[in-house]
Design a protein around this motif. Structure first.
Motif, PDB file in Angstrom:
ATOM      1  N   CYS A   1       0.916  -1.154  -0.145  1.00 50.52           N
ATOM      2  CA  CYS A   1       0.072  -0.092  -0.073  1.00 50.52           C
ATOM      3  C   CYS A   1       1.040   1.259   0.077  1.00 50.52           C
ATOM      4  N   LEU A   2       0.815   1.939  -0.974  1.00 46.54           N
ATOM      5  CA  LEU A   2       1.859   2.998  -1.074  1.00 46.54           C
ATOM      6  C   LEU A   2       1.140   4.385  -1.547  1.00 46.54           C
ATOM      7  N   ASP A   3       1.491   5.474  -0.726  1.00 46.34           N
ATOM      8  CA  ASP A   3       0.798   6.573  -0.885  1.00 46.34           C
ATOM      9  C   ASP A   3       1.886   7.710  -0.475  1.00 46.34           C
ATOM     10  N   GLN A   4       1.977   9.119  -0.749  1.00 45.06           N
ATOM     11  CA  GLN A   4       2.881  10.103  -0.569  1.00 45.06           C
ATOM     12  C   GLN A   4       2.427  10.673   0.738  1.00 45.06           C
ATOM     13  N   SER A   5       1.152  10.262   1.199  1.00 42.39           N
ATOM     14  CA  SER A   5       0.614  10.898   2.485  1.00 42.39           C
ATOM     15  C   SER A   5       0.914   9.960   3.684  1.00 42.39           C
ATOM     16  N   GLU A   6       1.825  10.654   4.622  1.00 41.66           N
ATOM     17  CA  GLU A   6       2.360   9.610   5.766  1.00 41.66           C
ATOM     18  C   GLU A   6       1.117   9.417   6.753  1.00 41.66           C
TER      19      GLU A   6
ATOM     20  N   GLY B   1     -19.403   9.391  -1.320  1.00 41.01           N
ATOM     21  CA  GLY B   1     -19.023   9.066  -0.322  1.00 41.01           C
ATOM     22  C   GLY B   1     -17.291   9.316  -0.168  1.00 41.01           C
ATOM     23  N   SER B   2     -16.774   9.635  -1.508  1.00 41.62           N
ATOM     24  CA  SER B   2     -15.410   9.577  -1.505  1.00 41.62           C
ATOM     25  C   SER B   2     -14.883  10.757  -0.926  1.00 41.62           C
ATOM     26  N   ASN B   3     -13.499  10.985  -0.883  1.00 40.38           N
ATOM     27  CA  ASN B   3     -12.779  12.320   0.108  1.00 40.38           C
ATOM     28  C   ASN B   3     -13.529  13.227  -1.040  1.00 40.38           C
TER      29      ASN B   3
HETATM   30  N1  LIG Z   1     -13.533   9.752  -6.266  1.00 40.50           N
HETATM   31  C1  LIG Z   1     -14.211   9.575  -7.349  1.00 40.50           C
HETATM   32  O1  LIG Z   1     -15.511  10.130  -7.301  1.00 40.50           O
HETATM   33  C2  LIG Z   1     -13.589   9.199  -8.542  1.00 40.50           C
HETATM   34  C3  LIG Z   1     -14.269   8.941  -9.612  1.00 40.50           C
HETATM   35  C4  LIG Z   1     -13.855   8.586 -10.603  1.00 40.50           C
HETATM   36  C5  LIG Z   1     -12.376   8.382 -10.782  1.00 40.50           C
HETATM   37  N2  LIG Z   1     -11.506   8.810  -9.890  1.00 40.50           N
HETATM   38  C6  LIG Z   1     -10.263   8.995  -9.798  1.00 40.50           C
HETATM   39  O2  LIG Z   1      -9.610   7.789  -9.109  1.00 40.50           O
HETATM   40  C7  LIG Z   1      -8.294   8.429  -8.811  1.00 40.50           C
HETATM   41  C8  LIG Z   1      -8.254   8.441  -7.067  1.00 40.50           C
HETATM   42  O3  LIG Z   1      -9.481   9.158  -6.670  1.00 40.50           O
HETATM   43  P1  LIG Z   1      -9.673   9.358  -4.852  1.00 40.50           P
HETATM   44  O4  LIG Z   1     -11.110   9.569  -4.776  1.00 40.50           O
HETATM   45  O5  LIG Z   1      -9.118   8.110  -4.403  1.00 40.50           O
HETATM   46  O6  LIG Z   1      -8.683  10.572  -4.640  1.00 40.50           O
HETATM   47  P2  LIG Z   1      -7.979  10.818  -3.098  1.00 40.50           P
HETATM   48  O7  LIG Z   1      -7.576  12.247  -3.124  1.00 40.50           O
HETATM   49  O8  LIG Z   1      -8.924  10.333  -1.988  1.00 40.50           O
HETATM   50  O9  LIG Z   1      -6.796   9.932  -3.203  1.00 40.50           O
HETATM   51  C9  LIG Z   1      -5.691   9.894  -3.952  1.00 40.50           C
HETATM   52  C10 LIG Z   1      -4.479   9.775  -3.131  1.00 40.50           C
HETATM   53  O10 LIG Z   1      -3.394   9.537  -3.983  1.00 40.50           O
HETATM   54  C11 LIG Z   1      -2.145  10.016  -3.108  1.00 40.50           C
HETATM   55  N3  LIG Z   1      -1.201  10.672  -4.077  1.00 40.50           N
HETATM   56  C12 LIG Z   1      -1.527  11.661  -5.014  1.00 40.50           C
HETATM   57  N4  LIG Z   1      -0.465  11.947  -5.598  1.00 40.50           N
HETATM   58  C13 LIG Z   1       0.458  10.963  -5.274  1.00 40.50           C
HETATM   59  C14 LIG Z   1       1.985  10.697  -5.611  1.00 40.50           C
HETATM   60  N5  LIG Z   1       2.532  11.408  -6.754  1.00 40.50           N
HETATM   61  N6  LIG Z   1       2.523   9.705  -4.990  1.00 40.50           N
HETATM   62  C15 LIG Z   1       1.782   9.098  -4.297  1.00 40.50           C
HETATM   63  N7  LIG Z   1       0.573   9.298  -3.797  1.00 40.50           N
HETATM   64  C16 LIG Z   1      -0.021  10.305  -4.233  1.00 40.50           C
HETATM   65  C17 LIG Z   1      -2.967  11.110  -2.197  1.00 40.50           C
HETATM   66  O11 LIG Z   1      -1.997  11.240  -1.110  1.00 40.50           O
HETATM   67  C18 LIG Z   1      -4.165  10.365  -1.988  1.00 40.50           C
HETATM   68  O12 LIG Z   1      -4.098   9.648  -0.809  1.00 40.50           O
HETATM   69  C19 LIG Z   1      -8.194   9.679  -9.082  1.00 40.50           C
HETATM   70  O13 LIG Z   1      -7.412   9.741 -10.257  1.00 40.50           O
HETATM   71  C20 LIG Z   1      -9.630  10.029  -9.503  1.00 40.50           C
HETATM   72  O14 LIG Z   1      -9.734  11.002 -10.664  1.00 40.50           O
HETATM   73  C21 LIG Z   1     -12.176   9.267  -8.590  1.00 40.50           C
END
Ligand SMILES: NC(=O)c1ccc[n+]([C@@H]2O[C@H](COP(=O)([O-])OP(=O)(O)OC[C@H]3O[C@@H](n4cnc5c(N)ncnc54)[C@H](O)[C@@H]3O)[C@@H](O)[C@H]2O)c1
Length: 649
Positions: free
Chosen positions: A324-329, A461-463
């Motif tokens: 599980c990888l993310d830039q957010s600690e 319900g997403s962020n």
């Molecule tokens: N949420 C929706 O309704 C929805 C619908 C269709 C498509 N999407 C797509 O799904 C993807 C994810 O959406 P989400 O709702 O989970 O967004 P989100 O903001 O909840 O999550 C994105 C995550 O990616 C991480 N992130 C961003 N840039 C990064 C990087 N360079 N390196 C590592 N981590 C990084 C952020 O820290 C964050 O935790 C997006 O591309 C979005 O366009 C979302």
């Protein structure tokens, strides 16, 4: 006589309240029979009979009467629940009792001698008095019960109950208790066999379609939905009908809560699926398991809405390892906390890393021998990205491309890029970056790694999505702000979207842009209205205010380009699209030009370069006088690249 009756009735009521109701009723009614018999003698003969004459008859009389009262079910219950039918039963029981007693006692008198005989008129007078006493006692008890109930009822809220099933029955039983503060004035149910039947002190007055009329007729103040097993589409229909009444309505707690007595009139936490107006989509779990079990999988953007749900669902398919990888600690910290129990028997790694850092990504992919990557790391907020163009391009395009190259170099077998419906005919920076990422997937030669993009609409319900924002506004009794009354979006729940992403991954082949069938788009204002009402409030409590479309925001999203050919896949909710796209050398050259502008270019230059890649990008500034039109700009760029041609991948 009235005084006597009152005393008897009081004893009757008080004793009955104590418990052992049937025994008490038997005793009180036996007393009434004895008093009636004695009074009949007084009325007929002006004196009481001698002891043996009276006693011989009275034992038999009480016994016979009890048998008939029991036979007509008059030894239990309170009259307040019934009416004419019970009066008739009382008359029958008394009449038949008198006849049988007369016959039996005549035999006794014949055997024992004429000294025990009762005047015939006493039989009649006794029957009338007994019937009168029993009726008066029960009627008075009903009055007393009604009186105490009426105070309750005046103060109680008049409910219209939706659902005359088990849940509704249990609910009404609770409400019928004194002091509940609520009273059902009518019920509705779609079951035709239930129409018109009494239902726990109320009555089924019609079907769901009749709710507005019944609510008006019975002057209901609230509507309670007692259908804990209703599907989302049923719930949505009910919500729509209830909305017509302008009354507040509540969805009752689950069945278990009702059984457990947790009957504070709480609103069931509105499930996001309740808002969709359709039943949840289910996925074919087996095919996903076949592709995931025993594999080493990485999810980027794992701390986000889509990424975290992906991790959650993937854990259920027994991967060999999950990274599980993310830039957010902080995000990773909470993800680990959430998954701790579910992930206990599986190797799960939590990595804080920026996907644009190719070196770090190479090390992680190599170290964990990753075979499948789900790439959900991206920036997604349309208005924010409008004013941070270079960041949007860098993160959603440059970093993504780098990750693709690194993944292929490291021997990753499959790569799934999460796209968005905003990529279709984009009007904003974010959507255009997602479209460019799609084009990369469709055009980039990838002999060793299977790459697919999965496109879908809004996730409830997403962020940062409308639902949590609306919920917060509602909970503060604030107004809900919506950009436009006609704005529409496609909606899915997170688990639906993610389970279909996993399905899409199983059916996709290299270069596919897979689109999730999201059903019909929904007006945001309808969603807001549903949310208000499912939260037990009205539009008087929470007002809806329209604030105007934001920069880059469309009235209606689309799922497909006109030029896209669409095929059904083996999963009926996942569609495969292909269209004519640039050959990779040309696209790659345009991407390099775009990447260079990230460092030095202005927002306009970046947008111009994006429009060169995505001619459908409808960007206001570039449409303004002085800028080339959409068609011109595409021609201009095409002309600058004489080798440019299109090919179907
Ligand atoms: N949420 C929706 O309704 C929805 C619908 C269709 C498509 N999407 C797509 O799904 C993807 C994810 O959406 P989400 O709702 O989970 O967004 P989100 O903001 O909840 O999550 C994105 C995550 O990616 C991480 N992130 C961003 N840039 C990064 C990087 N360079 N390196 C590592 N981590 C990084 C952020 O820290 C964050 O935790 C997006 O591309 C979005 O366009 C979302």
């Amino acid at each position: 006589m009235a005084k006597l009756n009152r005393i008897i009735t009081n004893v009757y009521l008080k004793a009955a309240a104590v418990g052992h109701r049937t025994l008490v009723i038997v005793l009180v009614e036996a007393c009434m029979i004895v008093v009636s018999a004695a009074l009949s003698f007084v009325l007929r003969l002006n004196h009481l009979p001698n002891g043996s004459q009276f006693l011989a008859g009275i034992v038999l009389l009480v016994s016979v009467r009890m048998v008939f009262l029991w036979r007509y079910n008059l030894l239990r219950g309170w009259w307040r629940y019934t009416g004419f039918d019970e009066a008739l039963d009382l008359a029958k029981a008394t009449g038949l009792g008198t006849a049988v007693f007369f016959l039996l006692y005549s035999i006794v008198v014949r055997i024992a001698g004429s000294g025990f005989g009762w005047p015939v008129s006493v039989y009649f007078i006794e029957a009338l008095l007994t019937a009168a006493f029993l009726a008066a006692g029960r009627a008075t008890s009903r009055k007393a019960a009604n009186l105490s109930g009426r105070l309750d009822r005046i103060a109680s809220t008049r409910l219209l109950l939706v659902g005359a099933g088990d849940a509704g029955r249990r609910l009404l039983k609770e409400l019928n208790r004194k002091g509940s503060g609520f009273r059902a004035v009518a019920c509705v149910d779609d079951d035709s066999t239930k129409q018109g039947i009494p239902f726990e002190g109320s009555k089924v007055e019609g079907t769901l379609e009749d709710i507005p009329e019944i609510a008006r007729r019975f002057d209901a103040q609230e509507i309670w939905i007692a259908m804990p097993r209703a599907t989302s589409s049923q719930m949505n229909r009910i919500v729509k009908i209830c909305a017509e009444t302008q009354l507040p309505f509540k969805s009752m707690p689950r069945f278990a809560d009702i059984v457990n007595g947790n009957l504070v009139p709480q609103v069931r936490q509105v499930s996001t699926s309740d808002l969709l107006g359709r039943d949840p989509i289910t996925a074919d779990l087996k095919s996903v398991r076949d592709h995931i079990e025993g594999k080493r999988v990485m999810v980027t953007g794992a701390a986000g809405s889509i990424g975290s749900e992906l991790c959650w669902q993937l854990l259920g398919y027994a991967p060999k390892e999950l990274v599980c990888l993310d830039q957010s600690e902080t995000g990773i910290f909470y993800l680990e906390l959430k998954q701790r129990d579910r992930a206990c028997s599986l190797p799960v790694s939590y990595c804080v890393a920026d996907v644009s850092n190719a070196q770090r990504m190479r090390r992680i992919i190599h170290e964990h021998q990753i075979e499948i990557i789900f790439h959900a790391a991206a920036y997604k907020h349309v208005p924010v990205m409008e004013t941070n163009v270079s960041e949007a391009v860098y993160n959603n395009i440059t970093a993504f491309e780098r990750l693709l190259d690194t993944a292929e170099d490291c021997g990753v077998e499959s790569f799934v890029m999460i796209s968005s419906d905003k990529a279709v005919n984009p009007t904003n920076v974010m959507g255009t970056t997602k479209r460019i990422a799609e084009l990369v997937i469709a055009s980039r030669p990838s002999p060793k790694m299977e790459c697919v993009a999965v496109r879908f609409g809004n996730v409830l319900g997403s962020n940062g999505s409308v639902v949590p924002i609306f919920q917060e506004q509602i909970s503060r009794d604030n107004e809900i702000t919506i950009t436009h009354p006609d704005i529409k979006r496609f909606f899915m729940t997170i688990d639906e979207a993610v389970s279909l992403v996993l399905q899409a991954f199983t059916v996709g082949t290299n270069g596919d842009i897979l689109v999730l069938d999201m059903g019909e788009p929904m007006k945001i204002v309808d969603l807001a209205r549903n949310l208000i009402r499912l939260s037990g409030k009205t539009e008087k409590d929470v007002q809806i205010r329209f604030v105007g479309l934001r920069n880059g925001e469309k009235l209606k999203e689309e799922l497909f380009y006109e030029s896209e050919q669409v095929w059904q896949t083996s999963c009926h909710k996942v569609l495969r699209t292909r269209s004519t796209v640039r050959r990779w050398p040309e696209l790659s050259r345009l991407l390099k030009a775009l990447a260079l502008l990230v460092e030095t270019g202005s927002d306009e230059e970046l947008k111009f370069a994006m429009k060169a890649i995505v001619p459908e990008y409808d960007v206001q500034e570039l449409n303004a006088p002085g800028y080339p039109t959409r068609r011109d700009s595409y021609k201009t760029k095409s002309a600058a690249a004489p080798n440019a041609s299109t090919s179907i991948q």
